[in-house]
Design a protein around this motif. Structure first.
Motif, PDB file in Angstrom:
ATOM      1  N   UNK A 108      38.232 -71.202 -33.255  1.00 52.15           N
ATOM      2  CA  UNK A 108      37.175 -70.240 -32.948  1.00 52.15           C
ATOM      3  C   UNK A 108      36.615 -69.703 -34.251  1.00 52.15           C
ATOM      4  N   UNK A 109      35.393 -69.171 -34.204  1.00 48.64           N
ATOM      5  CA  UNK A 109      34.708 -68.754 -35.428  1.00 48.64           C
ATOM      6  C   UNK A 109      34.993 -67.282 -35.754  1.00 48.64           C
ATOM      7  N   UNK A 110      34.294 -66.763 -36.752  1.00 42.61           N
ATOM      8  CA  UNK A 110      34.481 -65.363 -37.169  1.00 42.61           C
ATOM      9  C   UNK A 110      33.349 -64.450 -36.697  1.00 42.61           C
ATOM     10  N   UNK A 111      32.575 -64.895 -35.697  1.00 46.71           N
ATOM     11  CA  UNK A 111      31.607 -63.972 -35.108  1.00 46.71           C
ATOM     12  C   UNK A 111      32.040 -63.597 -33.697  1.00 46.71           C
ATOM     13  N   UNK A 112      32.970 -64.355 -33.147  1.00 47.97           N
ATOM     14  CA  UNK A 112      33.389 -64.135 -31.764  1.00 47.97           C
ATOM     15  C   UNK A 112      32.530 -64.893 -30.778  1.00 47.97           C
ATOM     16  N   UNK A 113      31.561 -65.628 -31.298  1.00 47.46           N
ATOM     17  CA  UNK A 113      30.563 -66.268 -30.453  1.00 47.46           C
ATOM     18  C   UNK A 113      30.886 -67.713 -30.098  1.00 47.46           C
ATOM     19  N   UNK A 114      31.486 -68.436 -31.025  1.00 46.39           N
ATOM     20  CA  UNK A 114      31.658 -69.872 -30.819  1.00 46.39           C
ATOM     21  C   UNK A 114      33.124 -70.312 -30.897  1.00 46.39           C
ATOM     22  N   UNK A 115      33.422 -71.300 -30.067  1.00 42.86           N
ATOM     23  CA  UNK A 115      34.674 -72.041 -30.206  1.00 42.86           C
ATOM     24  C   UNK A 115      34.293 -73.508 -30.251  1.00 42.86           C
ATOM     25  N   UNK A 154      37.582 -90.772 -33.115  1.00 38.80           N
ATOM     26  CA  UNK A 154      38.825 -90.206 -32.574  1.00 38.80           C
ATOM     27  C   UNK A 154      39.281 -89.006 -33.418  1.00 38.80           C
ATOM     28  N   UNK A 155      38.413 -88.002 -33.566  1.00 38.55           N
ATOM     29  CA  UNK A 155      38.756 -86.853 -34.410  1.00 38.55           C
ATOM     30  C   UNK A 155      39.967 -86.116 -33.835  1.00 38.55           C
ATOM     31  N   UNK A 156      40.689 -85.416 -34.697  1.00 39.48           N
ATOM     32  CA  UNK A 156      41.900 -84.729 -34.236  1.00 39.48           C
ATOM     33  C   UNK A 156      41.823 -83.230 -34.557  1.00 39.48           C
ATOM     34  N   UNK A 157      42.203 -82.827 -35.780  1.00 40.39           N
ATOM     35  CA  UNK A 157      42.236 -81.399 -36.092  1.00 40.39           C
ATOM     36  C   UNK A 157      40.850 -80.770 -36.081  1.00 40.39           C
ATOM     37  N   UNK A 158      40.818 -79.495 -35.723  1.00 38.41           N
ATOM     38  CA  UNK A 158      39.575 -78.731 -35.754  1.00 38.41           C
ATOM     39  C   UNK A 158      39.934 -77.389 -36.383  1.00 38.41           C
ATOM     40  N   UNK A 159      39.415 -77.121 -37.578  1.00 33.41           N
ATOM     41  CA  UNK A 159      39.865 -75.944 -38.304  1.00 33.41           C
ATOM     42  C   UNK A 159      38.700 -75.153 -38.870  1.00 33.41           C
ATOM     43  N   UNK A 160      38.739 -73.838 -38.618  1.00 37.47           N
ATOM     44  CA  UNK A 160      37.707 -72.938 -39.116  1.00 37.47           C
ATOM     45  C   UNK A 160      38.093 -72.444 -40.495  1.00 37.47           C
ATOM     46  N   UNK A 161      37.161 -72.495 -41.431  1.00 39.91           N
ATOM     47  CA  UNK A 161      37.460 -72.004 -42.783  1.00 39.91           C
ATOM     48  C   UNK A 161      37.521 -70.474 -42.764  1.00 39.91           C
ATOM     49  N   UNK A 162      38.369 -69.877 -43.613  1.00 41.59           N
ATOM     50  CA  UNK A 162      38.583 -68.429 -43.541  1.00 41.59           C
ATOM     51  C   UNK A 162      37.363 -67.598 -43.948  1.00 41.59           C
ATOM     52  N   UNK A 163      36.370 -68.225 -44.590  1.00 39.49           N
ATOM     53  CA  UNK A 163      35.132 -67.500 -44.893  1.00 39.49           C
ATOM     54  C   UNK A 163      34.168 -67.537 -43.711  1.00 39.49           C
ATOM     55  N   UNK A 164      34.570 -68.206 -42.628  1.00 32.99           N
ATOM     56  CA  UNK A 164      33.748 -68.244 -41.419  1.00 32.99           C
ATOM     57  C   UNK A 164      32.596 -69.224 -41.482  1.00 32.99           C
ATOM     58  N   UNK A 165      32.504 -69.997 -42.552  1.00 36.86           N
ATOM     59  CA  UNK A 165      31.307 -70.832 -42.717  1.00 36.86           C
ATOM     60  C   UNK A 165      31.365 -72.188 -42.009  1.00 36.86           C
ATOM     61  N   UNK A 166      32.545 -72.750 -41.864  1.00 35.30           N
ATOM     62  CA  UNK A 166      32.604 -74.134 -41.385  1.00 35.30           C
ATOM     63  C   UNK A 166      33.700 -74.388 -40.349  1.00 35.30           C
TER      64      UNK A 166
END
Ligand code: K7E
Ligand code: CUA
Ligand code: CA
Length: 637
Positions: free
Chosen positions: A243-250, A323-335
């Protein structure tokens, strides 16, 4: 390459994908190949052995000293959570979640059975993803959530008592896998993916998995009530999420956009996708009544399939290789960063562009992709140091690659920059890796744990079943340094870490704790004051025994029941001293439980056989602990 890596390559070759084929398949530029081949400094065995032996070394936590970080490890298909100290990598305690735990009586006591509910009949689990609740993007020390892939459940652990207090079975779903938390403004939702596509209804009549009625769902669980708040129908299957750092997107990765039923089929497409979920749009669709329910469940189910979302605007599908696997949000909320697995790349998705994507202002879904660095073979998961660097595990290469995100973005824009900083060999075949505080805005880049899937020659041999190898890497400097190997029993997948000041567990129980509130209520119905009364109540063939415990004795030294009775024993530990836990175990009856200081625990059972059965305390509590015992007498009916 290790033998295991060779083995993996063979598997892939048999399935039509050679090691070279990987690289060829992704239009690698010469510069990117050069960057991959560059490798990095690997600390020699002698150097790290010397670092570890040095008592002044950073990772040495001396006698009486405390670790600086809490680590919460998934206990894999042991169905539990393990609490570790980092950097010592000492296991401090285990928290039973979906499994039977004879030490505490979890799975046997009435309090734990209330937590387990219907799922108590299984007593197995398959935990992958432990995650700590957040407020404003920072760990708040309230809860840890974890998935159970084996029985499609999600559990919550209260961090003040370090015990599982709620479990929900996700309806309309099979195999809850990826799990992440809303970070901002606080963890209102626990997001989790049901992995497998199933027919709806799954009634044995309708079994065609390629039909419109066959799909899987993305789930949001209300973190407080632990009820499923909503589900979203998706195309393809679902793997990991964040999930992101705006609360809007997963966002979730999908490896089976093909909806294939076999291995070859699920690798057919060059690109699968990342599904992005627009949480406010989903909430609005529910408010507007644009949802259905499935089967017996009352959970609102919102449409999220490409061809069917209509004006609800709940999802977008971003094509990513393969066949993507991990999905990780960067701690600055950008990616959001999706690891390619069968492609040697990670795909960098800009969160800043998601509003435009959902507003229909972009020509193509791929326009939100701002980088696709080539990193090495078998990228699975990415973690972050808070200094702009990402660390991605390379399953097939048996390495962790450190790379700079902004440089990878610049490279994508045509600049000739080498975004690869270092490649470090790990032992062997890493799955997740996890840096300190990486899932919060406070990522501090101190330690990196790499959860290697195979340990092979790293520990004393223990027979055909090997432990995994959790490796600790110092990432505080420019160079990654491997400093510790630690065996882990089957099979953690993932872990998470927080600063020790962020977790504030209680030292003794609060008498008003909700964990045993129902037991207290039942005692009140019997007119019992749990802190003082020792009494036996007969109610037909139900016998309720109430007693206190205080080192080194129980309030009742002997009681008598009849064959065929149902016996409930409720014990309140009136000791108020930290670390003074009592146990209660009846010999040859399968009855055992722990009672912490100021806790009430209860257990219900039907005695087996007749005669004298000794009970005893099984937590060492006093010099006269051995003498802390008593007798249950079972009279013939
Ligand atoms: Cu990669 Cu279940 Cu997170 Cu295993 S998952 S590694
Ligand atoms: Cu009480 Cu040992
Ligand atoms: Ca695929």
């Amino acid at each position: 390459m290790s033998d295991k890596a060779k083995g993996n390559t063979e598997v892939l070759e048999k399935s039509g994908l050679s090691r070279r084929g990987f690289l060829g398949a992704t239009a690698a530029t010469g510069a990117a190949v050069a960057a991959t081949a560059l490798g990095g400094a690997v600390m020699s065995r002698e150097t790290w052995a010397a670092a570890v032996k040095n008592p002044q070394s950073k990772i040495h936590v001396g006698p009486g000293e405390l670790d600086t970080y809490y680590g919460f490890w998934s206990g894999g298909h042991q169905g539990e959570v393990r609490v570790m100290g980092v950097p010592s990598m000492r296991e401090i305690i285990r928290i039973p979640v979906f499994n039977l735990d004879p030490a505490t009586g979890y799975g046997l006591t009435n309090e734990s059975k209330r937590v387990l509910g219907d799922g108590g009949k299984w007593m197995i689990g398959d935990c992958h993803h432990p995650h700590l609740s957040l407020t404003d993007g920072k760990h708040d020390g309230k809860y840890l959530f974890i998935n159970d892939k084996a029985c499609s459940r999600v559990a919550r652990i209260r961090l003040d008592i370090m015990m599982t207090d709620k479990i929900v079975t996700v309806p309309n779903a099979q195999a809850v896998h990826g799990l992440r938390l809303q970070k901002v403004p606080y963890t209102k939702y626990v997001f989790c993916n049901a992995e497998f596509i199933i027919p709806h209804p799954n009634d044995g009549l309708n079994i065609a998995l390629d039909s419109e009625d066959s799909f899987t769902v993305f789930n949001a669980i209300d973190a407080e009530s632990m009820e499923v708040a909503f589900q979203v129908i998706v195309d393809g299957n679902l793997d990991n999420c964040d999930a992101d750092y705006t609360g809007k997107y997963a966002a979730s990765t999908c490896y089976n956009s093909e909806k294939a039923l076999d291995l070859g089929g699920s690798m057919r497409n060059e690109r699968d996708w990342v599904v992005v979920f627009n949480i406010p749009a989903i909430e609005k669709a529910i408010k507007d009544g644009k949802f259905v329910t499935l089967g017996d469940s009352k959970v609102p189910v919102v449409e999220g399939r490409k061809a069917k979302i209509g004006d609800t605007n709940t999802t977008r599908y971003i094509p990513v290789p393969k066949n993507p696997h991990g999905c990780n949000m960067s701690p600055d909320g950008k990616y959001f960063i999706a690891a390619g697995k069968l492609s040697p790349t990670c795909t960098i998705i800009s969160t800043a562009l998601l509003d435009e994507l959902f507003a229909g202002k972009l020509k193509d879904e791929r326009d939100v992709v701002v980088g696709e660095p080539e990193l090495g073979l078998g990228p699975l998961h990415t973690t972050f140091d808070g200094r702009g660097n990402a660390y991605t595990t390379l399953f097939i290469d048996s390495q962790v690659v450190k790379w700079n995100i902004d440089e990878a973005v610049r490279f994508y824009n045509g600049e000739k920059v080498n975004y690869i900083k270092q490649k470090l060999d790990v032992h062997y075949q890493p799955g997740h890796n996890h840096a300190t505080l990486t899932e919060s805005s406070e990522a501090d880049g101190q330690w990196l744990v790499v959860l290697s899937k195979f340990s092979k020659d790293r520990f004393l041999p223990v027979g055909p079943l090997h432990p995994e190898n959790d490796q600790l890497i110092d990432i505080s400097g420019d160079e990654m340094k491997l400093v510790h190997d630690g065996p882990a029993y089957a099979e953690p997948h993932d872990c998470t870490m927080a600063r020790r000041d962020q977790i504030r567990p209680k030292k003794i129980w609060d008498r008003n704790d909700p964990y045993f509130a129902e037991t207290v209520k039942l005692a009140e119905k019997d007119g019992i004051n749990l802190e003082t009364d020792n009494r036996i109540i007969r109610d037909g063939n139900k016998v309720r025994i109430y007693m206190v415990s205080m080192a080194p004795s129980y309030g009742i030294n002997e009681f008598t029941v009849k064959q065929g009775d149902e016996v409930t024993i409720t014990i309140t530990n009136i000791d108020k001293i930290e670390d003074l836990t009592h146990g209660f175990c009846i010999v040859n009856q399968g009855v055992t439980m722990a009672i912490g200081p100021q806790q009430t625990s209860s257990i219900t059972f039907k005695p087996e056989g007749v005669g004298v059965f000794w009970y005893y305390c099984n937590f060492f509590c006093h010099a006269l602990h051995m003498e802390m015992n008593g007798r249950m007498i079972v009279e013939p009916a």
